[in-house]
Design an enzyme around this catalytic site. Structure first.
Site, PDB file in Angstrom:
ATOM      1  N   TYR A 136       0.847  -1.047  -0.007  1.00  0.00           N
ATOM      2  CA  TYR A 136      -0.106  -0.023   0.042  1.00  0.00           C
ATOM      3  C   TYR A 136       0.941   1.360  -0.056  1.00  0.00           C
ATOM      4  O   TYR A 136       1.651   1.566   0.783  1.00  0.00           O
ATOM      5  CB  TYR A 136      -0.821  -0.006   1.189  1.00  0.00           C
ATOM      6  CG  TYR A 136      -1.882   1.016   1.397  1.00  0.00           C
ATOM      7  CD1 TYR A 136      -2.051   1.994   0.349  1.00  0.00           C
ATOM      8  CD2 TYR A 136      -2.651   1.104   2.502  1.00  0.00           C
ATOM      9  CE1 TYR A 136      -3.096   3.093   0.583  1.00  0.00           C
ATOM     10  CE2 TYR A 136      -3.648   2.197   2.507  1.00  0.00           C
ATOM     11  CZ  TYR A 136      -3.849   3.029   1.486  1.00  0.00           C
ATOM     12  OH  TYR A 136      -4.767   4.058   1.533  1.00  0.00           O
ATOM     13  N   LYS A 164      -1.090  -1.009  -4.045  1.00  0.00           N
ATOM     14  CA  LYS A 164      -2.472  -0.400  -3.984  1.00  0.00           C
ATOM     15  C   LYS A 164      -1.823   1.244  -4.076  1.00  0.00           C
ATOM     16  O   LYS A 164      -1.046   1.759  -3.140  1.00  0.00           O
ATOM     17  CB  LYS A 164      -2.733  -0.358  -2.776  1.00  0.00           C
ATOM     18  CG  LYS A 164      -4.214   0.570  -2.597  1.00  0.00           C
ATOM     19  CD  LYS A 164      -4.877   0.299  -1.224  1.00  0.00           C
ATOM     20  CE  LYS A 164      -6.124   1.482  -1.024  1.00  0.00           C
ATOM     21  NZ  LYS A 164      -6.622   1.406   0.267  1.00  0.00           N
TER      22      LYS A 164
END
Length: 304
Positions: A136, A164
């Site tokens: 992320y 992400k």
């Protein structure tokens, strides 16, 4: 399960009863709505959500419940957002033991680690598990950027295969794709930049307002990938005022109000969060009400 990092993956909210226990009945209702709409995975324990307020066993309960509800049809992804490497490794182990199919891992919490420390942190966790991993990357909220050069090192580990992408810099999708081709799957993590990101080549969308509007979210994705940009854009423009509710410190309260409006959630939050009140509550409700009034008729996106 073989995890394909693509499609719409809701970062689902945690449902609570008024006595501050997990509301597994409403949680199940929401997960079923996501699956029925055609989502491609479920992400638990969103780091900007209420995961930091959950006990370890509560997280394990949510994993087990979601695995049961998904019936092996779509992957269940657990978020790892911890302060210490050994705690993150233990959390990854717990996720694996309770049935998670993959992990989404953030850089160390609180401490602003250097590039070298950040890469080592990810490598230590990835080396401790054989679960597929999505990194992320959100320097806006967490002040640590995982750069293209850092991904060059991280991709040396076979189970780090996705990001992400939440830098809010659309160009970064092109940078990553140009450097790594298909070696790195890219999922956008910013709701109001989702369609632009898909047109730039993102493979998927880790979404927020999908929690309340799963069908519309999946329809946008499927239309974009089917080469029908005009139809995707029309729905997306309708969706934008709602999607902007996701880029707020009170995104959890905002999304939960939207879930109430669509009948697949409750407003209850866990302290220190409090329900929205006053002018801000009126503003958010107005956005939601306007969205419901003008909700579009969707094409048969599941047939694409």
């Amino acid at each position: 399960m073989k995890v394909e990092w693509k499609g719409v993956m809701p970062a689902v909210t945690t449902k609570f009863n008024e006595d501050d226990t997990l509301d597994l009945i409403m949680f199940a209702k929401n997960i079923r709505a996501q699956i029925d709409a055609g989502v491609h995975g479920i992400v638990l324990g969103g780091s900007l959500g209420e995961a930091s307020t959950l006990l370890a066993e509560e997280k394990n309960v949510l994993i087990r419940e979601t695995v049961q509800l998904s019936e092996g049809k779509i992957p269940v992804v657990m978020t790892i957002a911890e302060q210490a490497t050994k705690v993150a490794i233990a959390a990854a182990s717990d996720a694996h033991e309770n049935g998670a199919d993959a992990l989404m891992i953030l850089p160390p919490m609180r401490y602003k680690s250097t590039d070298i420390e950040t890469v080592q942190y990810f490598k230590d966790i990835a080396s401790s598990t054989d679960l597929p991993i999505m990194i992320y990357n959100n320097p806006v909220d967490y002040k640590i950027e995982v750069t293209v050069d850092m991904f060059e090192e991280l991709l040396e580990l076979d189970n780090i295969t996705a990001v992400k992408e939440s830098t809010r810099d659309i160009i970064n999708i092109g940078r990553l794709r140009n450097r790594f081709g298909e070696r790195l799957s890219i999922l956008t993590g910013v709701d109001p930049l989702a369609l632009e990101s898909l047109f730039m080549g993102a493979d998927g969308w880790v979404a927020g307002l999908v929690c309340a509007f799963p069908e519309e979210t999946v329809a946008i994705y499927e239309l974009a990938k089917a080469g029908r940009p005009k139809e995707a854009t029309e729905i997306y423009r309708w969706f934008l005022p709602l999607l902007e509710l996701d880029i707020s410190p009170q995104l959890v309260q905002n999304i939960k109000l939207a879930e109430v409006a669509t009948g697949i959630g409750t407003e209850t939050v866990r302290k220190p969060r409090l329900n929205l009140s006053g002018d801000e509550r009126k503003r958010v409700l107005k956005v939601i009400e306007e969205g419901l009034k003008t909700r579009p008729i969707l094409p048969d996106y599941k047939s694409f």
